[in-house]
Write an enzyme that holds these catalytic residues in place. Structure first.
Site, PDB file in Angstrom:
ATOM      1  N   GLY A   1      -1.168   8.185   4.434  1.00 26.69           N
ATOM      2  CA  GLY A   1      -1.390   8.255   2.988  1.00 26.69           C
ATOM      3  C   GLY A   1      -2.690   8.971   2.670  1.00 26.69           C
ATOM      4  O   GLY A   1      -3.441   8.563   1.772  1.00 26.69           O
TER       5      GLY A   1
ATOM      6  N   SER B   1      -3.018  11.875   1.396  1.00 29.78           N
ATOM      7  CA  SER B   1      -2.867  12.893   0.347  1.00 29.78           C
ATOM      8  C   SER B   1      -3.587  12.548  -0.949  1.00 29.78           C
ATOM      9  O   SER B   1      -3.985  13.453  -1.694  1.00 29.78           O
ATOM     10  CB  SER B   1      -1.371  13.118   0.058  1.00 29.78           C
ATOM     11  OG  SER B   1      -0.683  11.891  -0.024  1.00 29.78           O
ATOM     12  N   ARG B   2      -3.762  11.241  -1.209  1.00 30.84           N
ATOM     13  CA  ARG B   2      -4.315  10.853  -2.516  1.00 30.84           C
ATOM     14  C   ARG B   2      -5.227   9.627  -2.371  1.00 30.84           C
ATOM     15  O   ARG B   2      -5.208   8.946  -1.365  1.00 30.84           O
ATOM     16  CB  ARG B   2      -3.172  10.513  -3.480  1.00 30.84           C
ATOM     17  CG  ARG B   2      -2.354  11.707  -3.882  1.00 30.84           C
ATOM     18  CD  ARG B   2      -1.292  11.365  -4.908  1.00 30.84           C
ATOM     19  NE  ARG B   2      -0.148  10.660  -4.355  1.00 30.84           N
ATOM     20  CZ  ARG B   2       0.296   9.477  -4.779  1.00 30.84           C
ATOM     21  NH1 ARG B   2      -0.301   8.868  -5.772  1.00 30.84           N
ATOM     22  NH2 ARG B   2       1.351   8.908  -4.211  1.00 30.84           N
TER      23      ARG B   2
ATOM     24  N   VAL C   1       5.964   6.104   6.730  1.00 30.12           N
ATOM     25  CA  VAL C   1       5.449   5.196   7.761  1.00 30.12           C
ATOM     26  C   VAL C   1       6.400   4.036   8.059  1.00 30.12           C
ATOM     27  O   VAL C   1       6.261   3.374   9.093  1.00 30.12           O
ATOM     28  CB  VAL C   1       4.042   4.639   7.406  1.00 30.12           C
ATOM     29  CG1 VAL C   1       2.999   5.738   7.414  1.00 30.12           C
ATOM     30  CG2 VAL C   1       4.052   3.867   6.089  1.00 30.12           C
TER      31      VAL C   1
ATOM     32  N   ASN D   1      -3.613   3.433   5.890  1.00 25.19           N
ATOM     33  CA  ASN D   1      -3.960   3.353   4.467  1.00 25.19           C
ATOM     34  C   ASN D   1      -2.738   3.437   3.550  1.00 25.19           C
ATOM     35  O   ASN D   1      -2.777   2.938   2.426  1.00 25.19           O
ATOM     36  CB  ASN D   1      -4.951   4.485   4.150  1.00 25.19           C
ATOM     37  CG  ASN D   1      -5.045   4.765   2.678  1.00 25.19           C
ATOM     38  OD1 ASN D   1      -5.734   4.075   1.939  1.00 25.19           O
ATOM     39  ND2 ASN D   1      -4.311   5.785   2.214  1.00 25.19           N
TER      40      ASN D   1
ATOM     41  N   SER E   1      -6.134  -5.816   1.351  1.00 24.07           N
ATOM     42  CA  SER E   1      -6.493  -5.910  -0.069  1.00 24.07           C
ATOM     43  C   SER E   1      -7.061  -7.287  -0.339  1.00 24.07           C
ATOM     44  O   SER E   1      -6.705  -8.267   0.336  1.00 24.07           O
ATOM     45  CB  SER E   1      -5.252  -5.707  -0.935  1.00 24.07           C
ATOM     46  OG  SER E   1      -5.520  -6.093  -2.276  1.00 24.07           O
TER      47      SER E   1
ATOM     48  N   TYR F   1       3.369  -7.797  -2.575  1.00 26.85           N
ATOM     49  CA  TYR F   1       2.190  -7.061  -2.101  1.00 26.85           C
ATOM     50  C   TYR F   1       1.262  -7.980  -1.318  1.00 26.85           C
ATOM     51  O   TYR F   1       0.762  -7.613  -0.243  1.00 26.85           O
ATOM     52  CB  TYR F   1       1.492  -6.465  -3.321  1.00 26.85           C
ATOM     53  CG  TYR F   1       0.328  -5.554  -3.030  1.00 26.85           C
ATOM     54  CD1 TYR F   1       0.510  -4.293  -2.461  1.00 26.85           C
ATOM     55  CD2 TYR F   1      -0.974  -5.935  -3.371  1.00 26.85           C
ATOM     56  CE1 TYR F   1      -0.576  -3.454  -2.228  1.00 26.85           C
ATOM     57  CE2 TYR F   1      -2.053  -5.099  -3.150  1.00 26.85           C
ATOM     58  CZ  TYR F   1      -1.852  -3.863  -2.577  1.00 26.85           C
ATOM     59  OH  TYR F   1      -2.923  -3.025  -2.350  1.00 26.85           O
TER      60      TYR F   1
ATOM     61  N   ALA G   1       2.041 -10.672   0.278  1.00 25.16           N
ATOM     62  CA  ALA G   1       2.677 -11.026   1.558  1.00 25.16           C
ATOM     63  C   ALA G   1       2.398  -9.940   2.586  1.00 25.16           C
ATOM     64  O   ALA G   1       2.003 -10.215   3.729  1.00 25.16           O
ATOM     65  CB  ALA G   1       4.183 -11.194   1.369  1.00 25.16           C
TER      66      ALA G   1
ATOM     67  N   LYS H   1       0.016  -7.593   2.521  1.00 25.73           N
ATOM     68  CA  LYS H   1      -1.412  -7.399   2.807  1.00 25.73           C
ATOM     69  C   LYS H   1      -1.996  -8.562   3.619  1.00 25.73           C
ATOM     70  O   LYS H   1      -2.907  -8.366   4.428  1.00 25.73           O
ATOM     71  CB  LYS H   1      -2.191  -7.179   1.508  1.00 25.73           C
ATOM     72  CG  LYS H   1      -1.838  -5.860   0.801  1.00 25.73           C
ATOM     73  CD  LYS H   1      -2.170  -4.660   1.671  1.00 25.73           C
ATOM     74  CE  LYS H   1      -1.935  -3.335   0.962  1.00 25.73           C
ATOM     75  NZ  LYS H   1      -2.256  -2.177   1.821  1.00 25.73           N
TER      76      LYS H   1
HETATM   77  P1  NAP Z   1      -2.350   5.826  -4.103  1.00 28.52           P
HETATM   78  O1  NAP Z   1      -3.400   6.571  -4.825  1.00 28.52           O
HETATM   79  O2  NAP Z   1      -1.128   5.384  -4.800  1.00 28.52           O
HETATM   80  O3  NAP Z   1      -1.944   6.661  -2.793  1.00 28.52           O
HETATM   81  C1  NAP Z   1      -0.985   6.139  -1.918  1.00 28.52           C
HETATM   82  C2  NAP Z   1      -0.915   6.998  -0.687  1.00 28.52           C
HETATM   83  O4  NAP Z   1       0.022   6.416   0.221  1.00 28.52           O
HETATM   84  C3  NAP Z   1      -0.414   8.403  -0.986  1.00 28.52           C
HETATM   85  O5  NAP Z   1      -1.104   9.287  -0.132  1.00 28.52           O
HETATM   86  C4  NAP Z   1       1.062   8.329  -0.607  1.00 28.52           C
HETATM   87  O6  NAP Z   1       1.617   9.579  -0.182  1.00 28.52           O
HETATM   88  C5  NAP Z   1       0.993   7.372   0.570  1.00 28.52           C
HETATM   89  N1  NAP Z   1       2.267   6.694   0.849  1.00 28.52           N
HETATM   90  C6  NAP Z   1       2.964   5.848   0.046  1.00 28.52           C
HETATM   91  N2  NAP Z   1       4.081   5.427   0.667  1.00 28.52           N
HETATM   92  C7  NAP Z   1       4.085   6.021   1.885  1.00 28.52           C
HETATM   93  C8  NAP Z   1       4.967   5.990   3.000  1.00 28.52           C
HETATM   94  N3  NAP Z   1       6.095   5.247   2.988  1.00 28.52           N
HETATM   95  N4  NAP Z   1       4.672   6.749   4.090  1.00 28.52           N
HETATM   96  C9  NAP Z   1       3.540   7.502   4.134  1.00 28.52           C
HETATM   97  N5  NAP Z   1       2.665   7.564   3.109  1.00 28.52           N
HETATM   98  C10 NAP Z   1       2.931   6.831   2.011  1.00 28.52           C
HETATM   99  O7  NAP Z   1      -2.955   4.477  -3.461  1.00 28.52           O
HETATM  100  P2  NAP Z   1      -4.458   3.988  -3.223  1.00 28.52           P
HETATM  101  O8  NAP Z   1      -4.879   3.205  -4.401  1.00 28.52           O
HETATM  102  O9  NAP Z   1      -5.303   5.080  -2.715  1.00 28.52           O
HETATM  103  O10 NAP Z   1      -4.201   2.915  -2.063  1.00 28.52           O
HETATM  104  C11 NAP Z   1      -4.392   3.203  -0.693  1.00 28.52           C
HETATM  105  C12 NAP Z   1      -4.342   1.901   0.062  1.00 28.52           C
HETATM  106  O11 NAP Z   1      -5.335   1.014  -0.430  1.00 28.52           O
HETATM  107  C13 NAP Z   1      -3.008   1.156  -0.075  1.00 28.52           C
HETATM  108  O12 NAP Z   1      -2.681   0.544   1.144  1.00 28.52           O
HETATM  109  C14 NAP Z   1      -3.306   0.115  -1.123  1.00 28.52           C
HETATM  110  O13 NAP Z   1      -2.456  -0.993  -1.023  1.00 28.52           O
HETATM  111  C15 NAP Z   1      -4.728  -0.228  -0.766  1.00 28.52           C
HETATM  112  N6  NAP Z   1      -5.486  -0.852  -1.841  1.00 28.52           N
HETATM  113  C16 NAP Z   1      -5.668  -0.196  -3.029  1.00 28.52           C
HETATM  114  C17 NAP Z   1      -6.388  -0.831  -4.030  1.00 28.52           C
HETATM  115  C18 NAP Z   1      -6.635  -0.178  -5.359  1.00 28.52           C
HETATM  116  O14 NAP Z   1      -7.181  -0.868  -6.253  1.00 28.52           O
HETATM  117  N7  NAP Z   1      -6.291   1.084  -5.556  1.00 28.52           N
HETATM  118  C19 NAP Z   1      -6.909  -2.104  -3.823  1.00 28.52           C
HETATM  119  C20 NAP Z   1      -6.709  -2.729  -2.611  1.00 28.52           C
HETATM  120  C21 NAP Z   1      -6.004  -2.092  -1.607  1.00 28.52           C
HETATM  121  P3  NAP Z   1       2.243  10.660  -1.246  1.00 28.52           P
HETATM  122  O15 NAP Z   1       1.047  11.303  -1.915  1.00 28.52           O
HETATM  123  O16 NAP Z   1       2.992  11.602  -0.375  1.00 28.52           O
HETATM  124  O17 NAP Z   1       3.075   9.869  -2.186  1.00 28.52           O
END
Ligand code: NAP
Length: 252
Positions: free
Chosen positions: A15, A17-18, A69, A95, A147, A160, A162, A164
């Site tokens: 993940g 990419s973003r 993944v 990630n 998380s 989610y 469960a 995490k």
């Molecule tokens: P995001 O901006 O939505 O980005 C999600 C990333 O995961 C994207 O690069 C996406 O790829 C990739 N992805 C999603 N499903 C996938 C799959 N099946 N196989 C491979 N790649 C996949 O999310 P984020 O907020 O940066 O979150 C990143 C991590 O941090 C996650 O595990 C999330 O649960 C955790 N987290 C986030 C927060 C928060 O507040 N944002 C808090 C706690 C934990 P594409 O670009 O190709 O779609």
């Protein structure tokens, strides 16, 4: 994208990419790593991350790998390609993640399955594939993105939380399994971080969301990426099996 084996340390960020994953790729590029960027569907964003890594570290190598993944065959193919392209793998950052938030009464079993497939099974599959490479090297760093919701729970996030919380359990178990091979396994537990996942908030919403955070602000992807890079560094070489909240004090 084919790359040549070389002497830089190598990281694969799922993940990448973003959001947090993108910031993590950049943090490792800045630290001199070769960076393998995984994505699910957004190849343009992954290529942009790779380009940004290249600009930060023109001598480093970068490549992008599209793979779900949760798909065992796709994960195996990705790790084989990374090994062939880069010559090894020093750091894996799990990630990639999704949410399908809803109250339990409104949560469909298929939504639960989708979240667990990406956020828990995906971490398992990538750790399994990485450990094959790392055990042979007798070196490795695995950093999982859990998380604060996996530690404390949250209404509307049963699926989610469960997944995490499962990541926390896997992190500790694998740390015990792989410690003798000089492989550390740790997790970060971010709080509320501004990314696509949490959506765009206006200033009023941000102020409201910050009220329960002692540092009184939302997290940035860079806040999390810096700690992930620390856990991969030599300074963290005696830390394993730990879950580090990176949440501005939210989970206190
Ligand atoms: P995001 O901006 O939505 O980005 C999600 C990333 O995961 C994207 O690069 C996406 O790829 C990739 N992805 C999603 N499903 C996938 C799959 N099946 N196989 C491979 N790649 C996949 O999310 P984020 O907020 O940066 O979150 C990143 C991590 O941090 C996650 O595990 C999330 O649960 C955790 N987290 C986030 C927060 C928060 O507040 N944002 C808090 C706690 C934990 P594409 O670009 O190709 O779609």
């Amino acid at each position: 994208m084919k790359q040549q084996t070389n002497a830089n340390p190598i990281v694969l960020v799922t993940g990448g990419s973003r959001g947090i994953g993108r910031a993590t790729c950049l943090a490792f590029a800045k630290a001199g790593y070769d960076v393998a960027v995984n994505y699910a569907g957004n190849e343009a964003a992954a290529q942009e991350t790779a380009q940004a890594c290249h600009e930060l570290n023109p001598d480093g190598k970068t490549a992008v790998y599209g793979a779900d993944v949760a798909d065992a065959d796709a994960v195996d193919a990705m790790f084989k390609a990374v090994k062939a392209d880069f010559g090894g793998l020093d750091v894996l950052v799990n990630n990639a993640g999704i949410t399908r938030d809803n109250l339990i009464a409104l949560t469909k079993p298929e939504d639960f399955d989708a979240v667990v497939a990406t956020d828990l099974r995906g971490v398992f599959l990538c750790m399994k594939a990485a450990s094959r490479i790392m055990m042979r090297q007798r070196y490795g760093r695995i950093i999982n993105v859990s998380s604060v919701v996996g530690l404390r729970g949250n209404a509307g996030q049963v699926s989610y939380s469960a997944a995490k919380a499962g990541v926390v359990g896997m992190t500790k178990s694998l740390a015990k399994e792989l410690g003798r091979r000089n492989i550390t396994v740790n997790a970060v537990a971010p709080g509320y971080v501004q990314t696509d996942m949490t959506g765009a908030l206006d200033d009023k919403q941000k102020a409201a969301a910050s009220q329960n955070i002692p540092l009184n602000r939302l997290g940035t992807p860079e806040d999390i990426a810096g700690v992930i890079a620390f856990l991969a560094s030599d300074a963290a070489s005696y830390i394993t099996g730990q879950v580090l909240p990176v949440d501005g004090g939210m989970a206190i």
